[in-house]
Write an enzyme that holds these catalytic residues in place. Structure first.
Site, PDB file in Angstrom:
ATOM      1  N   HIS A  47       0.835  -1.204   0.000  1.00 40.40           N
ATOM      2  CA  HIS A  47       0.000   0.000   0.000  1.00 40.40           C
ATOM      3  C   HIS A  47       0.871   1.256   0.000  1.00 40.40           C
ATOM      4  O   HIS A  47       0.618   2.196  -0.760  1.00 40.40           O
ATOM      5  CB  HIS A  47      -0.928  -0.028   1.216  1.00 40.40           C
ATOM      6  CG  HIS A  47      -1.913   1.077   1.263  1.00 40.40           C
ATOM      7  ND1 HIS A  47      -1.820   2.108   2.169  1.00 40.40           N
ATOM      8  CD2 HIS A  47      -3.025   1.330   0.519  1.00 40.40           C
ATOM      9  CE1 HIS A  47      -2.827   2.936   1.987  1.00 40.40           C
ATOM     10  NE2 HIS A  47      -3.580   2.486   0.989  1.00 40.40           N
ATOM     11  N   ASP A  91      -6.097   1.690  -2.105  1.00 45.39           N
ATOM     12  CA  ASP A  91      -6.834   1.382  -0.880  1.00 45.39           C
ATOM     13  C   ASP A  91      -7.646   0.102  -1.026  1.00 45.39           C
ATOM     14  O   ASP A  91      -7.704  -0.722  -0.102  1.00 45.39           O
ATOM     15  CB  ASP A  91      -7.748   2.546  -0.500  1.00 45.39           C
ATOM     16  CG  ASP A  91      -6.985   3.775  -0.023  1.00 45.39           C
ATOM     17  OD1 ASP A  91      -5.742   3.714   0.112  1.00 45.39           O
ATOM     18  OD2 ASP A  91      -7.641   4.808   0.211  1.00 45.39           O
TER      19      ASP A  91
END
Length: 124
Positions: A47, A91
């Protein structure tokens, strides 16, 4: 933005889990160094790398749109802004990664601390 990411995580995992991931391992939370400690921490590493590739908008602050289906657990990123869509995709992938690796979560890595993450970081 980070608030939406937390909401998406809660949607995908079907409970409020943000606090559990706020400071976990070497990468979950603000920034990151060292080697990911497990598959959950690796979700955060990926991420962070994804956010690092976003240009033209601010992944931590800019608002995007997405829909979540309770029936099948799908997250669909929407909107016309390609940069904000890229943030949403970062996300989305991370939220699904957390869900798929929830069995690797180990409370010993919660509030683990940077002092325990002194190894050389791997490249994105």
């Amino acid at each position: 933005n980070l608030w939406q990411f937390g909401q998406m995580m809660s949607d995908v995992m079907r409970k409020n889990v943000v606090f559990k991931y706020l400071s976990y391992g070497c990468y979950c939370g603000w920034g990151g160094i060292g080697q990911p400690k497990d598959a959950t921490d690796r979700c955060c590493f990926v991420h962070d790398c994804c956010y690092g590739k976003v240009t033209g908008c601010d992944p931590k602050m800019d608002i995007y749109t997405y829909t979540y289906s309770k029936e099948n657990g799908d997250v669909v990123c929407g909107g016309d802004d390609p940069c904000k869509k890229q943030i949403c995709e970062c996300d989305r992938v991370a939220a699904i990664c957390f869900r798929d690796n929830k069995d690797t979560y180990d409370s010993k890595y919660w509030f683990y601390g940077a002092k325990n993450c002194q190894e050389d970081s791997e490249p994105c």
